[in-house]
Every structure is written in structure tokens, then in C-alpha cells.
Design a protein around this motif. Structure first.
Motif, PDB file in Angstrom:
ATOM      1  N   HIS A  50       0.804  -1.216   0.000  1.00 18.56           N
ATOM      2  CA  HIS A  50       0.000   0.000   0.000  1.00 18.56           C
ATOM      3  C   HIS A  50       0.843   1.275   0.000  1.00 18.56           C
ATOM      4  CE1 HIS A  50      -3.346   2.653   0.587  1.00 18.56           C
ATOM      5  NE2 HIS A  50      -2.772   3.142   1.665  1.00 18.56           N
ATOM      6  N   GLU A  51       1.885   1.319   0.796  1.00 23.46           N
ATOM      7  CA  GLU A  51       2.684   2.546   0.858  1.00 23.46           C
ATOM      8  C   GLU A  51       3.359   2.843  -0.471  1.00 23.46           C
ATOM      9  OE1 GLU A  51       5.225   2.680   4.271  1.00 23.46           O
ATOM     10  OE2 GLU A  51       3.530   3.040   5.623  1.00 23.46           O
ATOM     11  N   ASN A  52       3.813   1.828  -1.176  1.00 24.49           N
ATOM     12  CA  ASN A  52       4.388   2.061  -2.501  1.00 24.49           C
ATOM     13  C   ASN A  52       3.333   2.530  -3.491  1.00 24.49           C
ATOM     14  OD1 ASN A  52       7.125   1.517  -2.030  1.00 24.49           O
ATOM     15  ND2 ASN A  52       6.812  -0.686  -2.209  1.00 24.49           N
ATOM     16  N   ARG A  53       2.125   2.028  -3.349  1.00 18.64           N
ATOM     17  CA  ARG A  53       1.030   2.481  -4.212  1.00 18.64           C
ATOM     18  C   ARG A  53       0.746   3.966  -3.966  1.00 18.64           C
ATOM     19  NH1 ARG A  53      -2.332  -1.040  -2.791  1.00 18.64           N
ATOM     20  NH2 ARG A  53      -1.911  -2.510  -4.488  1.00 18.64           N
ATOM     21  N   VAL A  54       0.755   4.372  -2.705  1.00 23.78           N
ATOM     22  CA  VAL A  54       0.543   5.785  -2.370  1.00 23.78           C
ATOM     23  C   VAL A  54       1.662   6.647  -2.954  1.00 23.78           C
ATOM     24  CG1 VAL A  54       0.456   7.461  -0.482  1.00 23.78           C
ATOM     25  CG2 VAL A  54      -0.814   5.308  -0.303  1.00 23.78           C
ATOM     26  N   ARG A  55       2.901   6.187  -2.809  1.00 28.53           N
ATOM     27  CA  ARG A  55       4.027   6.955  -3.362  1.00 28.53           C
ATOM     28  C   ARG A  55       3.893   7.100  -4.871  1.00 28.53           C
ATOM     29  NH1 ARG A  55       7.069   3.585   0.111  1.00 28.53           N
ATOM     30  NH2 ARG A  55       7.861   4.692   1.950  1.00 28.53           N
ATOM     31  N   ASP A  56       3.585   6.014  -5.544  1.00 24.25           N
ATOM     32  CA  ASP A  56       3.443   6.062  -7.004  1.00 24.25           C
ATOM     33  C   ASP A  56       2.337   7.029  -7.410  1.00 24.25           C
ATOM     34  OD1 ASP A  56       5.450   4.230  -7.247  1.00 24.25           O
ATOM     35  OD2 ASP A  56       4.186   2.564  -7.924  1.00 24.25           O
ATOM     36  N   GLU A  57       1.208   6.933  -6.717  1.00 23.06           N
ATOM     37  CA  GLU A  57       0.064   7.759  -7.073  1.00 23.06           C
ATOM     38  C   GLU A  57       0.353   9.238  -6.858  1.00 23.06           C
ATOM     39  OE1 GLU A  57      -3.385   8.284  -8.890  1.00 23.06           O
ATOM     40  OE2 GLU A  57      -2.542   6.286  -8.501  1.00 23.06           O
ATOM     41  N   PHE A  58       0.946   9.576  -5.732  1.00 23.28           N
ATOM     42  CA  PHE A  58       1.161  10.990  -5.446  1.00 23.28           C
ATOM     43  C   PHE A  58       2.426  11.551  -6.087  1.00 23.28           C
ATOM     44  CE2 PHE A  58      -2.244  10.159  -2.518  1.00 23.28           C
ATOM     45  CZ  PHE A  58      -3.012  11.315  -2.686  1.00 23.28           C
ATOM     46  N   THR A  59       3.286  10.697  -6.558  1.00 17.74           N
ATOM     47  CA  THR A  59       4.353  11.179  -7.449  1.00 17.74           C
ATOM     48  C   THR A  59       3.724  11.645  -8.754  1.00 17.74           C
ATOM     49  OG1 THR A  59       6.017   9.712  -6.479  1.00 17.74           O
ATOM     50  CG2 THR A  59       6.427  10.508  -8.715  1.00 17.74           C
ATOM     51  N   ARG A  60       2.760  10.868  -9.268  1.00 15.90           N
ATOM     52  CA  ARG A  60       2.044  11.248 -10.486  1.00 15.90           C
ATOM     53  C   ARG A  60       1.215  12.522 -10.271  1.00 15.90           C
ATOM     54  NH1 ARG A  60      -0.788   7.149 -10.760  1.00 15.90           N
ATOM     55  NH2 ARG A  60       0.442   5.930 -12.238  1.00 15.90           N
ATOM     56  N   GLN A  61       0.626  12.631  -9.103  1.00 17.35           N
ATOM     57  CA  GLN A  61      -0.293  13.735  -8.829  1.00 17.35           C
ATOM     58  C   GLN A  61       0.386  14.994  -8.299  1.00 17.35           C
ATOM     59  OE1 GLN A  61      -3.732  12.888  -6.396  1.00 17.35           O
ATOM     60  NE2 GLN A  61      -3.853  10.760  -7.104  1.00 17.35           N
ATOM     61  N   PHE A 106      -2.063  18.068  -8.122  1.00 11.16           N
ATOM     62  CA  PHE A 106      -2.628  18.209  -6.781  1.00 11.16           C
ATOM     63  C   PHE A 106      -2.244  19.559  -6.183  1.00 11.16           C
ATOM     64  CE2 PHE A 106      -2.951  17.540  -2.231  1.00 11.16           C
ATOM     65  CZ  PHE A 106      -4.045  16.704  -2.082  1.00 11.16           C
ATOM     66  N   SER A 107      -0.982  19.922  -6.323  1.00  8.24           N
ATOM     67  CA  SER A 107      -0.486  21.158  -5.694  1.00  8.24           C
ATOM     68  C   SER A 107      -1.030  22.413  -6.360  1.00  8.24           C
ATOM     69  CB  SER A 107       1.045  21.192  -5.710  1.00  8.24           C
ATOM     70  OG  SER A 107       1.536  21.257  -7.032  1.00  8.24           O
ATOM     71  N   GLU A 108      -1.532  22.278  -7.588  1.00  9.93           N
ATOM     72  CA  GLU A 108      -2.049  23.434  -8.317  1.00  9.93           C
ATOM     73  C   GLU A 108      -3.568  23.483  -8.368  1.00  9.93           C
ATOM     74  OE1 GLU A 108      -0.192  23.157 -12.125  1.00  9.93           O
ATOM     75  OE2 GLU A 108       1.795  23.753 -11.375  1.00  9.93           O
ATOM     76  N   SER A 109      -4.240  22.479  -7.842  1.00 10.73           N
ATOM     77  CA  SER A 109      -5.701  22.425  -7.886  1.00 10.73           C
ATOM     78  C   SER A 109      -6.315  23.536  -7.042  1.00 10.73           C
ATOM     79  CB  SER A 109      -6.195  21.070  -7.370  1.00 10.73           C
ATOM     80  OG  SER A 109      -7.577  21.113  -7.103  1.00 10.73           O
ATOM     81  N   ALA A 110      -7.256  24.274  -7.633  1.00 18.82           N
ATOM     82  CA  ALA A 110      -7.919  25.353  -6.906  1.00 18.82           C
ATOM     83  C   ALA A 110      -8.703  24.817  -5.713  1.00 18.82           C
ATOM     84  CB  ALA A 110      -8.854  26.120  -7.852  1.00 18.82           C
ATOM     85  N   ALA A 111      -9.268  23.622  -5.851  1.00 18.13           N
ATOM     86  CA  ALA A 111     -10.032  23.031  -4.753  1.00 18.13           C
ATOM     87  C   ALA A 111      -9.119  22.659  -3.583  1.00 18.13           C
ATOM     88  CB  ALA A 111     -10.786  21.804  -5.243  1.00 18.13           C
ATOM     89  N   ILE A 112      -7.915  22.222  -3.885  1.00 17.13           N
ATOM     90  CA  ILE A 112      -6.982  21.811  -2.839  1.00 17.13           C
ATOM     91  C   ILE A 112      -6.344  23.020  -2.165  1.00 17.13           C
ATOM     92  CG2 ILE A 112      -4.872  20.500  -2.349  1.00 17.13           C
ATOM     93  CD1 ILE A 112      -7.320  18.781  -3.101  1.00 17.13           C
ATOM     94  N   THR A 113      -6.046  24.053  -2.948  1.00 12.47           N
ATOM     95  CA  THR A 113      -5.374  25.240  -2.412  1.00 12.47           C
ATOM     96  C   THR A 113      -6.348  26.280  -1.874  1.00 12.47           C
ATOM     97  OG1 THR A 113      -5.316  26.232  -4.632  1.00 12.47           O
ATOM     98  CG2 THR A 113      -3.399  24.932  -3.959  1.00 12.47           C
TER      99      THR A 113
END
Length: 241
Positions: free
Chosen positions: A3-14, A18-25
Motif C-alpha cells: 500500500h505505501e508504494n502504491r501511495v508513493r506512485d500515485e502521489f508522485t504522479r499527482q 494536486f499542488s495546483e488544484s484550486a479546490a486543494i489550495t
């Protein structure tokens, strides 16, 4: 893949989307944390699963020090860049897992975590670790997406989210999220829920994988429709002995 590697892979892609999303920021979401922290925001603050450092940077404007902690190196890189651009020299960055925090007992005046619990495969362990590293009388603020209190509806909501983002584990109903926090030893001071309107294209765009769009663009989640996501805010203090 664990699971932790899956999270790393996913958020490396995102990391970028993710960091530029208006909803997130969204500044209003960040302000909820600042307000909930109160005076604790002036001390030593740990941001668990800090992502691109949105909360870390905001809190660092008043905190003595902030430690931004995340599982994904690319997210920490984004967080460091955000803080550097803001001229914040009181933020440090560390990679690691929320279920095994590498910090001493009672090390922080406050702990925050945002949009993280639904990615934890052992959320009870993560809450226990947060309780351990927070000083007696310290403040913990958490906000996460929540599912319906109706089991069949919650099951569907989680199934959709897993199709969109395979690192998703489970959105909890608000009552279960509150119980999770209490079970770790916290006394809850206040609860709040609110809806967050989301555009389908923006919601899907964050995961940065066009192949996931077709299965979710049919039916009630059709492109161009707005999707309201319930979020639950919890403010908790260390439970007195």
C-alpha cells in the motif's frame, strides 16, 4: 505492490496537479485549520501527510516551527518549494509513514492532517501515533472527505473513489471518523461538516491519468456535472489523565 508504494506512485504522479488544484489550495479550507488551532498555531506544529505544503506554509507564518511530514518525496519537494517561495525559514521536511512517526513522545504543541485518512490502510494506528507525539493539552485538527452514513451509499462512494485513485482505501462516515479520533484517546472539542462543490474535470484531472476518465464519465458522474463532497472537520485535545 504494497500500500505505501502504491501511495508513493500515485502521489508522485499527482504532485503537480494536486499542488495546483484550486479546490486543494482553497484559502477558506486552510483558514479553518488556522482558526481551529488557535494559540497552538504559535508553537511547534507537525503536519502529517503534508502533501504540497499548503497547510505547512500557512501555519508557518505564525508558528515557532513546522515539521512537514509526508510519505512521497515529490510532495515534499513541492512543499519545500512553496515554503521557500514564501520566504519561510521555520519549516523542516521529513519523509516517512504516518503509522510509524519517527518522533519522541509529546514532541509537538499541535498536529494537523488534511485529506489523508482515506489513504491510510491502518487509520487507527495513525491516530494512535499522532496522540503519542502530541503533548498533553496540545491540539489536533483533522479534516477529511467523508462518506454517507448509509452503508450501501458509502460502499458505492468508496468504489468510485478507488476507480479514480487506487491509493484510496476508505472514506469513513462522519460518525466513524469521530469515533476513530476518540478511540485514540482524544477528547473532541468541536465537529463541523461542509460541502465542497467540485467540477468533474477538475476532480479527475488531479489524478493525471486520462485512462481512468471513461469508466467514471458515464451515468450520474457525467462530465460537466458538479459533485458535492462532504468533508468533516474535527478539533480534538489530549484527553486528561
Amino acid at each position: 505492490m504494497d500500500h505505501e508504494n502504491r501511495v508513493r506512485d500515485e502521489f508522485t504522479r499527482q504532485a503537480k496537479t494536486f499542488s495546483e488544484s484550486a479546490a486543494i489550495t482553497d484559502a477558506a479550507s486552510t483558514q479553518r485549520f488556522i482558526d481551529a488551532l488557535g494559540e497552538a498555531a504559535r508553537g511547534s506544529v507537525l503536519d502529517v501527510a503534508c502533501g504540497p505544503g499548503i497547510l505547512s506554509a500557512a501555519i508557518a507564518k505564525t508558528a515557532r516551527e513546522v515539521l512537514a511530514f509526508d510519505l512521497t518525496p515529490q510532495m515534499l519537494k513541492r512543499a519545500a518549494q512553496r515554503c521557500a517561495e514564501a520566504g519561510l525559514g521555520n519549516v523542516t521536511f521529513r519523509e516517512g509513514s504516518a503509522i510509524e512517526l519517527p518522533f519522541a513522545d509529546a514532541a509537538f504543541d499541535a498536529v494537523v492532517t488534511r485529506l489523508s485518512v482515506h489513504h491510510f490502510d491502518r487509520p487507527d494506528r495513525a491516530m494512535s501515533e499522532i496522540f503519542r507525539v502530541l503533548r498533553p493539552g496540545g491540539r489536533f485538527v483533522i479534516a477529511d472527505v467523508i462518506s454517507s452514513e448509509v452503508p450501501a451509499e458509502a460502499e458505492l462512494q468508496n468504489a468510485i473513489e478507488i476507480l479514480r485513485d487506487p491509493s484510496h482505501v476508505r472514506m469513513l462516515p462522519g460518525s466513524e471518523l469521530a469515533a476513530l479520533v476518540r478511540g485514540a484517546g482524544f477528547a473532541i472539542e468541536s465537529l463541523a461538516t461542509w460541502d465542497k462543490p467540485r467540477e468533474f474535470e477538475e476532480w479527475m484531472g488531479i489524478v493525471n491519468d486520462a485512462s481512468r476518465v471513461p469508466p467514471l464519465s458515464r451515468g450520474s458522474a457525467g462530465a460537466g456535472q458538479r459533485r458535492c463532497v462532504g468533508r468533516n472537520g474535527v478539533v480534538a485535545r489530549w484527553r486528561p489523565d
